[in-house]
Design a protein around this motif. Sequence first.
Motif, short mmCIF file in Angstrom:
data_model
loop_
_atom_site.label_atom_id
_atom_site.label_comp_id
_atom_site.label_asym_id
_atom_site.label_seq_id
_atom_site.Cartn_x
_atom_site.Cartn_y
_atom_site.Cartn_z
N PRO A 1 0.81 -1.23 0.00
CA PRO A 1 0.00 0.00 0.00
C PRO A 1 0.84 1.28 0.00
N ILE A 2 2.05 1.22 0.55
CA ILE A 2 2.92 2.40 0.52
C ILE A 2 3.24 2.78 -0.92
N VAL A 3 3.56 1.79 -1.74
CA VAL A 3 3.87 2.05 -3.15
C VAL A 3 2.65 2.64 -3.86
N ILE A 4 1.48 2.08 -3.62
CA ILE A 4 0.26 2.58 -4.25
C ILE A 4 0.00 4.03 -3.83
N TYR A 5 0.13 4.30 -2.54
CA TYR A 5 -0.09 5.64 -2.00
C TYR A 5 0.91 6.64 -2.60
N CYS A 6 2.20 6.27 -2.61
CA CYS A 6 3.23 7.17 -3.12
C CYS A 6 3.05 7.46 -4.60
N GLU A 7 2.69 6.45 -5.38
CA GLU A 7 2.48 6.69 -6.80
C GLU A 7 1.27 7.60 -7.00
N TYR A 8 0.22 7.41 -6.23
CA TYR A 8 -1.01 8.19 -6.37
C TYR A 8 -0.75 9.67 -6.06
N TYR A 9 -0.04 9.94 -4.96
CA TYR A 9 0.14 11.32 -4.53
C TYR A 9 1.42 11.99 -5.04
N PHE A 10 2.46 11.22 -5.31
CA PHE A 10 3.76 11.82 -5.65
C PHE A 10 4.31 11.39 -7.01
N THR A 11 3.66 10.51 -7.71
CA THR A 11 4.12 9.87 -8.95
C THR A 11 5.35 9.02 -8.66
N ASP A 12 5.89 8.42 -9.69
CA ASP A 12 7.07 7.58 -9.49
C ASP A 12 8.35 8.40 -9.39
N ARG A 13 8.22 9.73 -9.45
CA ARG A 13 9.40 10.58 -9.31
C ARG A 13 9.91 10.65 -7.88
N ILE A 14 9.23 9.99 -6.96
CA ILE A 14 9.68 9.95 -5.57
C ILE A 14 10.74 8.87 -5.35
#
Length: 96
Positions: free
Chosen positions: A21-34
């Motif tokens: 879920p961390i990966v899903i959350y980060c992609e949703y809010y920050f894109t894969d540029r994080i």
Amino acid sequence: MIWSGVIIGGISFLIIGIFHPIVIYCEYYFTDRIWPLFLVVGLVFCILSLFVHQIILSAALAITGFSMLWSIKELKEQTERVRKGWFPENPNRVKK
């Protein structure tokens, strides 16, 4: 009996499960540029694990570090899953 292996296995199971879920959350809010954040923190955790003398804590740090490094790949794949429509796209994100 030595329970270290079983405890480390349980910790691995939990950490890997938490990172989905961390990966899903980060992609949703920050894109894969994080991904650079995942790289730096993952390397820090891996390095820290080398200096901890308690085996279970050392293993937990290393597992967390390597899970963060693996999550870089998962962030890229999550972006692709969003593009395919398998996961929702953040409607507030400005499209390129």
